[in-house]
Design a protein around this motif. Sequence first.
Motif, PDB file in Angstrom:
ATOM      1  N   TRP A  12       0.832  -1.198   0.000  1.00 37.49           N
ATOM      2  CA  TRP A  12       0.000   0.000   0.000  1.00 37.49           C
ATOM      3  C   TRP A  12       0.867   1.249   0.000  1.00 37.49           C
ATOM      4  O   TRP A  12       0.636   2.189  -0.757  1.00 37.49           O
ATOM      5  N   ILE A  13       1.861   1.270   0.855  1.00 37.15           N
ATOM      6  CA  ILE A  13       2.719   2.453   0.980  1.00 37.15           C
ATOM      7  C   ILE A  13       3.482   2.708  -0.311  1.00 37.15           C
ATOM      8  O   ILE A  13       3.571   3.846  -0.796  1.00 37.15           O
ATOM      9  N   GLN A  14       4.047   1.656  -0.910  1.00 40.16           N
ATOM     10  CA  GLN A  14       4.820   1.828  -2.145  1.00 40.16           C
ATOM     11  C   GLN A  14       3.951   2.304  -3.293  1.00 40.16           C
ATOM     12  O   GLN A  14       4.378   3.111  -4.117  1.00 40.16           O
ATOM     13  N   ASP A  15       2.727   1.813  -3.350  1.00 40.98           N
ATOM     14  CA  ASP A  15       1.868   2.159  -4.485  1.00 40.98           C
ATOM     15  C   ASP A  15       1.249   3.545  -4.357  1.00 40.98           C
ATOM     16  O   ASP A  15       1.079   4.253  -5.351  1.00 40.98           O
ATOM     17  N   TYR A  16       0.882   3.953  -3.152  1.00 33.56           N
ATOM     18  CA  TYR A  16       0.140   5.192  -2.990  1.00 33.56           C
ATOM     19  C   TYR A  16       0.997   6.391  -2.629  1.00 33.56           C
ATOM     20  O   TYR A  16       0.629   7.525  -2.901  1.00 33.56           O
ATOM     21  N   TYR A  17       2.128   6.162  -2.007  1.00 38.52           N
ATOM     22  CA  TYR A  17       2.970   7.281  -1.604  1.00 38.52           C
ATOM     23  C   TYR A  17       4.276   7.250  -2.379  1.00 38.52           C
ATOM     24  O   TYR A  17       5.363   7.297  -1.828  1.00 38.52           O
ATOM     25  N   SER A  67      15.781   1.469  -4.556  1.00 32.75           N
ATOM     26  CA  SER A  67      15.389   0.113  -4.962  1.00 32.75           C
ATOM     27  C   SER A  67      13.890   0.075  -5.268  1.00 32.75           C
ATOM     28  O   SER A  67      13.081   0.660  -4.547  1.00 32.75           O
ATOM     29  N   ASN A  68      13.550  -0.612  -6.349  1.00 34.13           N
ATOM     30  CA  ASN A  68      12.144  -0.838  -6.715  1.00 34.13           C
ATOM     31  C   ASN A  68      11.339   0.463  -6.747  1.00 34.13           C
ATOM     32  O   ASN A  68      10.313   0.606  -6.073  1.00 34.13           O
ATOM     33  N   LEU A  69      11.835   1.408  -7.516  1.00 34.32           N
ATOM     34  CA  LEU A  69      11.166   2.705  -7.622  1.00 34.32           C
ATOM     35  C   LEU A  69       9.789   2.552  -8.259  1.00 34.32           C
ATOM     36  O   LEU A  69       9.625   1.894  -9.286  1.00 34.32           O
ATOM     37  N   ASN A  70       8.788   3.166  -7.642  1.00 30.40           N
ATOM     38  CA  ASN A  70       7.437   3.224  -8.185  1.00 30.40           C
ATOM     39  C   ASN A  70       7.117   4.664  -8.559  1.00 30.40           C
ATOM     40  O   ASN A  70       7.473   5.594  -7.829  1.00 30.40           O
ATOM     41  N   LEU A  71       6.444   4.837  -9.681  1.00 23.13           N
ATOM     42  CA  LEU A  71       5.985   6.158 -10.093  1.00 23.13           C
ATOM     43  C   LEU A  71       4.471   6.140 -10.203  1.00 23.13           C
ATOM     44  O   LEU A  71       3.889   5.151 -10.666  1.00 23.13           O
ATOM     45  N   VAL A 124     -10.493  -3.255  -2.094  1.00 23.20           N
ATOM     46  CA  VAL A 124     -11.106  -2.408  -3.115  1.00 23.20           C
ATOM     47  C   VAL A 124     -11.542  -1.077  -2.499  1.00 23.20           C
ATOM     48  O   VAL A 124     -11.300  -0.002  -3.053  1.00 23.20           O
ATOM     49  N   TRP A 125     -12.181  -1.155  -1.332  1.00 17.35           N
ATOM     50  CA  TRP A 125     -12.599   0.069  -0.648  1.00 17.35           C
ATOM     51  C   TRP A 125     -11.389   0.921  -0.290  1.00 17.35           C
ATOM     52  O   TRP A 125     -11.408   2.147  -0.460  1.00 17.35           O
ATOM     53  N   MET A 126     -10.337   0.282   0.203  1.00 19.64           N
ATOM     54  CA  MET A 126      -9.151   1.020   0.635  1.00 19.64           C
ATOM     55  C   MET A 126      -8.513   1.773  -0.528  1.00 19.64           C
ATOM     56  O   MET A 126      -8.162   2.948  -0.406  1.00 19.64           O
ATOM     57  N   LYS A 127      -8.344   1.119  -1.684  1.00 23.79           N
ATOM     58  CA  LYS A 127      -7.671   1.804  -2.789  1.00 23.79           C
ATOM     59  C   LYS A 127      -8.539   2.924  -3.366  1.00 23.79           C
ATOM     60  O   LYS A 127      -8.021   3.949  -3.792  1.00 23.79           O
ATOM     61  N   MET A 128      -9.859   2.750  -3.317  1.00 23.79           N
ATOM     62  CA  MET A 128     -10.732   3.831  -3.771  1.00 23.79           C
ATOM     63  C   MET A 128     -10.723   4.984  -2.785  1.00 23.79           C
ATOM     64  O   MET A 128     -10.752   6.157  -3.171  1.00 23.79           O
ATOM     65  N   TYR A 129     -10.706   4.672  -1.513  1.00 21.79           N
ATOM     66  CA  TYR A 129     -10.669   5.716  -0.486  1.00 21.79           C
ATOM     67  C   TYR A 129      -9.373   6.524  -0.590  1.00 21.79           C
ATOM     68  O   TYR A 129      -9.396   7.763  -0.579  1.00 21.79           O
ATOM     69  N   LEU A 130      -8.243   5.838  -0.704  1.00 22.88           N
ATOM     70  CA  LEU A 130      -6.967   6.538  -0.803  1.00 22.88           C
ATOM     71  C   LEU A 130      -6.895   7.372  -2.080  1.00 22.88           C
ATOM     72  O   LEU A 130      -6.322   8.457  -2.094  1.00 22.88           O
ATOM     73  N   HIS A 131      -7.489   6.854  -3.153  1.00 22.04           N
ATOM     74  CA  HIS A 131      -7.462   7.567  -4.431  1.00 22.04           C
ATOM     75  C   HIS A 131      -8.298   8.848  -4.373  1.00 22.04           C
ATOM     76  O   HIS A 131      -7.992   9.823  -5.058  1.00 22.04           O
ATOM     77  N   SER A 132      -9.354   8.841  -3.552  1.00 21.02           N
ATOM     78  CA  SER A 132     -10.276   9.977  -3.521  1.00 21.02           C
ATOM     79  C   SER A 132      -9.891  11.031  -2.494  1.00 21.02           C
ATOM     80  O   SER A 132     -10.567  12.056  -2.391  1.00 21.02           O
ATOM     81  N   LEU A 133      -8.819  10.811  -1.739  1.00 24.58           N
ATOM     82  CA  LEU A 133      -8.420  11.785  -0.732  1.00 24.58           C
ATOM     83  C   LEU A 133      -8.061  13.124  -1.391  1.00 24.58           C
ATOM     84  O   LEU A 133      -7.368  13.152  -2.407  1.00 24.58           O
ATOM     85  N   PRO A 134      -8.526  14.235  -0.844  1.00 24.84           N
ATOM     86  CA  PRO A 134      -8.217  15.546  -1.449  1.00 24.84           C
ATOM     87  C   PRO A 134      -6.752  15.915  -1.270  1.00 24.84           C
ATOM     88  O   PRO A 134      -6.070  15.421  -0.365  1.00 24.84           O
ATOM     89  N   LEU A 135      -6.275  16.778  -2.158  1.00 22.39           N
ATOM     90  CA  LEU A 135      -4.903  17.259  -2.078  1.00 22.39           C
ATOM     91  C   LEU A 135      -4.816  18.428  -1.107  1.00 22.39           C
ATOM     92  O   LEU A 135      -5.691  19.304  -1.099  1.00 22.39           O
ATOM     93  N   ASN A 136      -3.779  18.439  -0.301  1.00 27.31           N
ATOM     94  CA  ASN A 136      -3.535  19.533   0.628  1.00 27.31           C
ATOM     95  C   ASN A 136      -2.221  20.211   0.270  1.00 27.31           C
ATOM     96  O   ASN A 136      -1.209  19.536   0.063  1.00 27.31           O
ATOM     97  N   TRP A 248      -2.783  -4.619 -17.654  1.00 24.75           N
ATOM     98  CA  TRP A 248      -3.203  -3.256 -17.331  1.00 24.75           C
ATOM     99  C   TRP A 248      -4.146  -3.224 -16.123  1.00 24.75           C
ATOM    100  O   TRP A 248      -4.616  -2.168 -15.746  1.00 24.75           O
ATOM    101  N   PHE A 249      -4.409  -4.379 -15.515  1.00 28.97           N
ATOM    102  CA  PHE A 249      -5.226  -4.432 -14.315  1.00 28.97           C
ATOM    103  C   PHE A 249      -4.425  -4.821 -13.082  1.00 28.97           C
ATOM    104  O   PHE A 249      -4.736  -4.408 -11.976  1.00 28.97           O
ATOM    105  N   GLN A 250      -3.399  -5.629 -13.244  1.00 37.49           N
ATOM    106  CA  GLN A 250      -2.760  -6.275 -12.108  1.00 37.49           C
ATOM    107  C   GLN A 250      -1.389  -5.721 -11.756  1.00 37.49           C
ATOM    108  O   GLN A 250      -0.741  -6.236 -10.857  1.00 37.49           O
ATOM    109  N   PHE A 251      -0.935  -4.682 -12.423  1.00 39.43           N
ATOM    110  CA  PHE A 251       0.420  -4.196 -12.168  1.00 39.43           C
ATOM    111  C   PHE A 251       0.528  -3.449 -10.851  1.00 39.43           C
ATOM    112  O   PHE A 251       1.615  -3.287 -10.306  1.00 39.43           O
ATOM    113  N   SER A 252      -0.599  -2.972 -10.319  1.00 42.76           N
ATOM    114  CA  SER A 252      -0.542  -2.114  -9.142  1.00 42.76           C
ATOM    115  C   SER A 252      -1.796  -2.297  -8.304  1.00 42.76           C
ATOM    116  O   SER A 252      -2.836  -2.741  -8.795  1.00 42.76           O
ATOM    117  N   HIS A 253      -1.696  -1.941  -7.012  1.00 39.12           N
ATOM    118  CA  HIS A 253      -2.867  -1.918  -6.144  1.00 39.12           C
ATOM    119  C   HIS A 253      -3.545  -0.563  -6.201  1.00 39.12           C
ATOM    120  O   HIS A 253      -4.621  -0.387  -5.618  1.00 39.12           O
TER     121      HIS A 253
END
Length: 277
Positions: A12-17, A67-71, A124-136, A248-253
């Motif tokens: 989760w941390i690597q994919d979202y942050y 190591s293992n850089l994610n963009l 599924v709920w977690m990734k949608m919730y994190l995706h919808s968080l507003p920018l500060n 194109w579906f499974q590369f990331s959480h």
Amino acid sequence: MSAKKRTSLQEWIQDYYSPVLHIMASQDAERAANKNNLTFTELLQPFSKLNTDVTIRDADGVAYPVSNLNLNLIDFHKESQKLITQKVMYDRISEENCADSDFVTKHFEKTSLDAPGYTPWFDVWMKMYLHSLPLNEQEFLKHVFGCVFAVSSACKDPVEQFRSLAQMQQREQHSESRAAHYMASNSIKCYVFVHDEDGGVPMEQAQKQFSQIQNAFDSLNCHFLHINSRNPENTENMEQQNEISDNWFQFSHRLTTVELRRENPTGVDPLTKQAQK
């Protein structure tokens, strides 16, 4: 649909942050990607996770191994936080269920109870919730550090098109009504020249155009992307052509826009929302 599996906290941390990079493609580059039922940003997303070590340098030129850089590649034209609605979240969560093999049995004094061993809907709920968080503005976790501009060889004047895209990005970055926040006022810029094998432009002409691009911009930031798209006039195996590969579906959480338009009709351009002719 993404594969059902447990997601670890580290994933989760690597994919979202991870570092955020804007993708800004011209309409001709988008049309090249649309032949494969993808937007240009979606075309690049599976390649945003590197399995090798890379070296990055800070503003002072100090090198750091990573190591293992994610963009995190985001479409410049879309406000990703607004893609998630309550209906979309409910629909996606309702599709996620455990397989029978994932159930565990708990025995009590007078009865036994079968229950899921884990809850795939929660991921599924977690990734949608994190995706919808507003920018500060005061938080830099999701600030954009650069922009990738993409123009295809089908463009008559790719140098001028790149300049137009860069000016548009610059205006948006320094606008008071901007939707995204940037790490620095002078963000990193990369120029990707897309040549589609099925685009009708000879390779020799594309290479000549790319040389002009390298002369107009910093050659170290110019890249030639050679793709081989599906031929839209080929009607054989039409059902297979309409599908999007699991790559194109499974590369990331992270939530990707591919998941939000799985039911889109064939021939609809995701950029213009109009049927392609």
